[in-house]
Design an enzyme around this catalytic site. Structure first.
Site, PDB file in Angstrom:
ATOM      1  N   ASP A 181      24.708  33.531  31.870  1.00 55.83           N
ATOM      2  CA  ASP A 181      25.518  34.479  31.927  1.00 55.83           C
ATOM      3  C   ASP A 181      25.066  35.861  32.479  1.00 55.83           C
ATOM      4  O   ASP A 181      25.536  36.996  32.295  1.00 55.83           O
ATOM      5  CB  ASP A 181      26.090  35.140  30.175  1.00 55.83           C
ATOM      6  N   ASP A 200      10.992  38.995  24.275  1.00 51.38           N
ATOM      7  CA  ASP A 200      12.105  38.882  23.213  1.00 51.38           C
ATOM      8  C   ASP A 200      11.479  37.855  22.162  1.00 51.38           C
ATOM      9  O   ASP A 200      10.618  37.104  22.198  1.00 51.38           O
ATOM     10  CB  ASP A 200      13.447  38.558  23.701  1.00 51.38           C
ATOM     11  N   GLU A 256      22.383  40.893  26.653  1.00 48.83           N
ATOM     12  CA  GLU A 256      23.635  40.155  27.077  1.00 48.83           C
ATOM     13  C   GLU A 256      24.668  40.852  27.847  1.00 48.83           C
ATOM     14  O   GLU A 256      24.497  42.318  27.659  1.00 48.83           O
ATOM     15  CB  GLU A 256      24.148  39.603  25.803  1.00 48.83           C
ATOM     16  N   HIS A 290      21.868  37.289  31.761  1.00 50.35           N
ATOM     17  CA  HIS A 290      21.132  38.042  30.842  1.00 50.35           C
ATOM     18  C   HIS A 290      19.484  38.013  31.332  1.00 50.35           C
ATOM     19  O   HIS A 290      19.260  36.972  31.867  1.00 50.35           O
ATOM     20  CB  HIS A 290      21.066  37.682  29.431  1.00 50.35           C
TER      21      HIS A 290
HETATM   22  C1  F6R Z   1      13.285  34.469  27.520  1.00 56.73           C
HETATM   23  C2  F6R Z   1      14.042  35.257  27.998  1.00 56.73           C
HETATM   24  C3  F6R Z   1      15.517  34.720  28.358  1.00 56.73           C
HETATM   25  C4  F6R Z   1      15.382  33.742  29.417  1.00 56.73           C
HETATM   26  C5  F6R Z   1      16.479  33.068  30.075  1.00 56.73           C
HETATM   27  C6  F6R Z   1      16.516  31.747  30.739  1.00 56.73           C
HETATM   28  O1  F6R Z   1      12.063  35.125  27.003  1.00 56.73           O
HETATM   29  O2  F6R Z   1      14.033  36.556  27.827  1.00 56.73           O
HETATM   30  O3  F6R Z   1      16.270  35.676  29.251  1.00 56.73           O
HETATM   31  O4  F6R Z   1      14.427  34.168  30.499  1.00 56.73           O
HETATM   32  O5  F6R Z   1      17.436  32.760  28.729  1.00 56.73           O
HETATM   33  O6  F6R Z   1      16.083  30.694  29.929  1.00 56.73           O
HETATM   34  P1  F6R Z   1      15.492  29.197  30.647  1.00 56.73           P
HETATM   35  O7  F6R Z   1      14.375  29.472  31.115  1.00 56.73           O
HETATM   36  O8  F6R Z   1      15.110  28.617  29.278  1.00 56.73           O
HETATM   37  O9  F6R Z   1      16.888  28.759  31.338  1.00 56.73           O
END
Ligand code: F6R
Length: 241
Positions: A136, A67, A143, A138
């Site tokens: 959440d 992303d 989301e 994701h």
């Molecule tokens: C990042 C991504 C997100 C993260 C998720 C966890 O490219 O796609 O899904 O993997 O938000 O983020 P952290 O590792 O910062 O807790």
């Protein structure tokens, strides 16, 4: 699904690095799906160290990132290309022509999304997809929703995600509210998936993801249906399993 519980973050990162190095050494032109965020930083450090020690060669590897924020370019220090370049790409011998992160500055975002999913398919699909998980549930920036998305698309970020990600910005008002993200369909099509989860704060969502209903309100729950997933978590995240 294989679940590996490591004693702490460092052991989780080392075990993940072993898996990645093994797959690259078996197929030198591996197509990786990569993630940003705090979770994979230890893995990326281990991969950089392994490259320096001559244990792995990235010269034929290619990658697609999950992303990127809308409105954010490659040289923006809050962006995900910048993150990948500084935390991994510049430390290894990957060819930058073979790495792709969605273009958050694309004039036509729909066209960028379509081209992104098509480019993944043109490469023969992702061999090994790295995932983290949001509080959440994701994956990528997919989301909670009433549906699982298919291809790369623009996603409105939830307040929970904006708040979680604001730690990397000077002020919460600077966090973009939209992002380009690979769809759950793109992710699910990967031949192998490795999800990393660490910390107490992720224990509840990890339990829901692994043992709860398969429900788009917890997007990661779809991984229960994939035939080749390894979850590597630390003891804190595994607390409720
Ligand atoms: C990042 C991504 C997100 C993260 C998720 C966890 O490219 O796609 O899904 O993997 O938000 O983020 P952290 O590792 O910062 O807790």
């Amino acid at each position: 699904m294989k679940i590996i519980v490591a004693k702490d973050y460092d052991e989780m990162s080392a075990k993940a690095a072993e898996l990645f190095i093994d797959r690259i050494n078996k197929k030198n032109d591996l197509v990786l799906g990569l993630a940003t965020g705090t979770t994979p930083l230890g893995l990326y450090k281990n991969l950089a160290d392994a490259y320096k020690a001559g244990k792995v060669d990235f010269s034929k590897v290619s990658s697609f990132n999950l992303d990127e924020y809308v409105g954010v370019g490659h040289d923006n220090e809050n962006g995900y290309y910048y993150f990948m370049y500084h935390n991994l790409f510049k430390h290894i011998n990957i060819d930058l022509n073979n790495v792709r992160v969605e273009n958050g500055l694309a004039e036509d975002l729909e066209a960028e999304c379509e081209d992104y999913s098509n480019s993944i398919k043109a490469k023969g699909g992702i061999d090994l997809q790295l995932l983290g998980i949001g509080h959440d549930g994701h994956i990528g920036f997919n989301e909670p929703s009433s549906v699982f998305s298919k291809g790369t698309h623009v996603e409105e970020l939830t307040q929970m995600t904006i708040e979680a990600n604001s730690r990397l910005f000077n002020d919460i008002s600077e966090v973009p509210t939209r992002a380009l993200t690979m769809g759950v369909g793109d992710i699910f099509a990967a031949k192998e998936i490795c999800m990393l989860v660490n910390g107490k704060g992720k224990a509840e969502i990890l339990k829901k993801c692994l043992y709860g209903d398969i429900d788009p309100m917890v997007q990661a729950s779809i991984l229960q249906l994939h035939g080749n997933v390894t979850v590597i978590c630390d003891a804190e995240a595994a607390e409720l399993l």
